[in-house]
Design a protein around this motif. Structure first.
Motif: not given
Ligand code: UD1
Ligand code: CA
Length: 466
Positions: A1-23
């Motif tokens: 079994m090959t090991a799984i490494d997950v990469v999660i992209m979460a750097a984007g701004m999320g402008t359309r949420m119009k929120s101070r909180r990261p999307k």
């Protein structure tokens, strides 16, 4: 079994949420979007999970670190500053990714991908191939198009770079792929940003795979919810509703009777016995279990509680066990308008009525507090009757103290029990008493001003105006 490494992209701004909180920290079913994705990585038994942060990086990292649980894959954070595209995002993870694994690329704003879907994608990759999760959309506007030659994918062409003919393709890239790490690293090194958006596209690795003779295969699914991303408050609410409806259906398939699956919210885990009925507008949070035949009235909020068989929770009751939990015994009746706080432990057949608050208190079988009362830091014996308006004065301004009410005590209305104090078994406390000393078993204890009557009392009269 090959090991799984997950990469999660979460750097984007999320402008359309119009929120101070990261999307990715906006919540779906009570958990941050990106937490759902991390939990999916855990369900895959991934070896590691790399989260790429940028906008609001400190907040995102702190939120995920605070929720890290034992047995979950090792969490690592990599910063992407500035954000130059999805390819550039994954490039940031290269130094922390082992060469021997399969990398599964996910997005922090796509919360509802199922582990079995990703398992199928990983099987297609098999440590050899580039496997893409794809879906057909009636309106594919904005998405990367899957350009095929039979079974094999030739390229992903971003909407802004696509020709008219390519824009007619309805099969799109979901943003999710499984790829051998060693290959991924080599292809990422070859990316450029000569395209309509001037970004480093992760999707450009497809053409390098084709050039290198590595098969590129698509695992196509039909379930749009699993690849749906959140970009706006409206999309977040729509995804929440769709997810809640799915959870409601799953419970109903187990036999739970929901008065209306469209007015049901589960923000955690709910375990139900047979013949559970839940009326409209109830919210369940954390871990809740409902025993056989439990009935929950309309408009209840119930968190971190265990409710035993046959108990009835009447409408507008608020139960929150937080860390300590709340337990409700068999056949107990609670509410309407009751409040059970952390450490409330109700035995069988206990009755808690309207506007009664119970905190860190144990009530033995058959005890009753039916109206307008407070029981905090108390131990209440069997069959105790606790009168309307009575309270435990459990807090002296610095410390909390315990009140013990032994079995069969009758506490009259509007009493104040100043803790620490013990009421002996079978005793009676007269209405309106302020009890500061222990009371003997079997006695009537009264602690209030004596009633006085003055005959023929003349009330004051108003003076005539001059
Ligand atoms: C991307 C795909 C597109 C696919 C679509 C599915 C590319 C070039 N295109 O589109 O083919 O159909 O997803 O939704 O990959 N992010 C970063 N850093 C960046 C840029 C993005 O972390 O520099 C994150 C975003 O926060 C988001 C995810 O990556 O979570 C996807 O980015 P997004 O801009 O939504 O995707 P597109 O480029 O529009
Ligand atoms: Ca983009």
């Amino acid at each position: 079994m090959t090991a799984i490494d997950v990469v999660i992209m979460a750097a984007g701004m999320g402008t359309r949420m119009k929120s101070r909180r990261p999307k990715v920290l906006h919540r779906l079913a009570g958990r941050p979007l990106v937490q759902h994705v991390v939990d999916t990585a855990a369900a895959l038994a991934a070896r590691s999970c790399v989260v790429i942060t940028g906008h609001g990086a400190e907040q995102v990292e702190a939120a995920l670190a605070a929720n890290a649980s034992a047995g979950a894959p090792a969490l690592q954070f990599v910063r992407q500053q500035p954000q130059l595209g999805t390819g550039h995002a994954v490039q940031q993870a290269v130094p922390v990714l082992p060469d021997d694994g399969i990398v599964v690329v996910l997005s922090g704003d796509v919360p509802l991908t199922q582990a079995d879907t990703l398992q199928a994608l990983i099987a297609l990759c098999a440590g050899q191939r580039l496997a893409l999760l794809t879906i057909d959309f009636a309106d594919p506007t904005g998405y990367g198009r899957i350009v095929r030659a039979g079974d094999r994918v030739q390229a992903i062409v971003e909407h802004k770079d696509a020709s008219e003919a390519q824009r007619a393709i309805r099969e799109v890239y979901s943003g999710i792929m499984a790829v051998p790490a060693r290959r991924l690293k080599a292809w990422l090194a070859r990316l450029d940003n000569r395209n309509a958006q001037g970004e480093y596209y992760l999707t450009d690795i497809v053409k390098f795979a084709v050039a290198d003779g590595v098969p590129v295969l698509a695992h196509q699914i039909a379930d749009a919810l699993q690849v749906a991303g959140v970009n706006s408050p409206l999309q977040l609410a729509e995804l929440e509703r769709a997810h809640q409806l799915r959870q409601a259906r799953r419970l109903m398939e187990q036999g739970v009777r929901l008065a209306d699956p469209a007015r049901f919210d589960l923000r955690g885990e709910l375990a139900c016995g047979q013949d559970v009925e839940i009326d409209v507008n109830c919210v369940f949070e954390g871990r809740v279990s409902l025993g056989e035949g439990v009935s929950i009235g309309a408009n209840c909020v119930i968190a971190n509680a265990s409710i035993a068989a046959g108990a009835v929770i009447h409408p507008f009751t608020h139960i929150d066990g937080e860390q300590l939990g709340v337990s409700v015994g068999e056949g107990a009746l609670v509410g309407p308008f009751a409040r059970l706080r952390p450490g409330a432990r109700l035995g069988a057949e206990v009755h808690i009525g309207n506007f009664v608050e119970v905190k860190n208190a144990t009530l033995a079988r058959g005890a009753k507090a039916n109206h307008l009362a407070y029981l905090g830091d108390a131990t209440v014996g069997e069959r105790v009757n606790y009168g309307a308006g009575s309270i435990t004065a459990n807090y002296d301004g610095a410390n909390k103290h315990r009140t013990v009410i032994e079995a069969d005590v009758h506490v009259g209305s509007n009493c104040v029990l100043v803790a620490p104090v013990t009421l002996g078994a079978g005793g009676t406390v007269g209405a309106g008493s302020t009890i500061t000393k222990d009371t003997p078993a079997g006695a009537l204890s009264v602690a209030r001003g004596k009633q006085l009557s003055i005959a023929n009392w003349q009330r004051p009269t108003k003076k005539a105006k001059a």
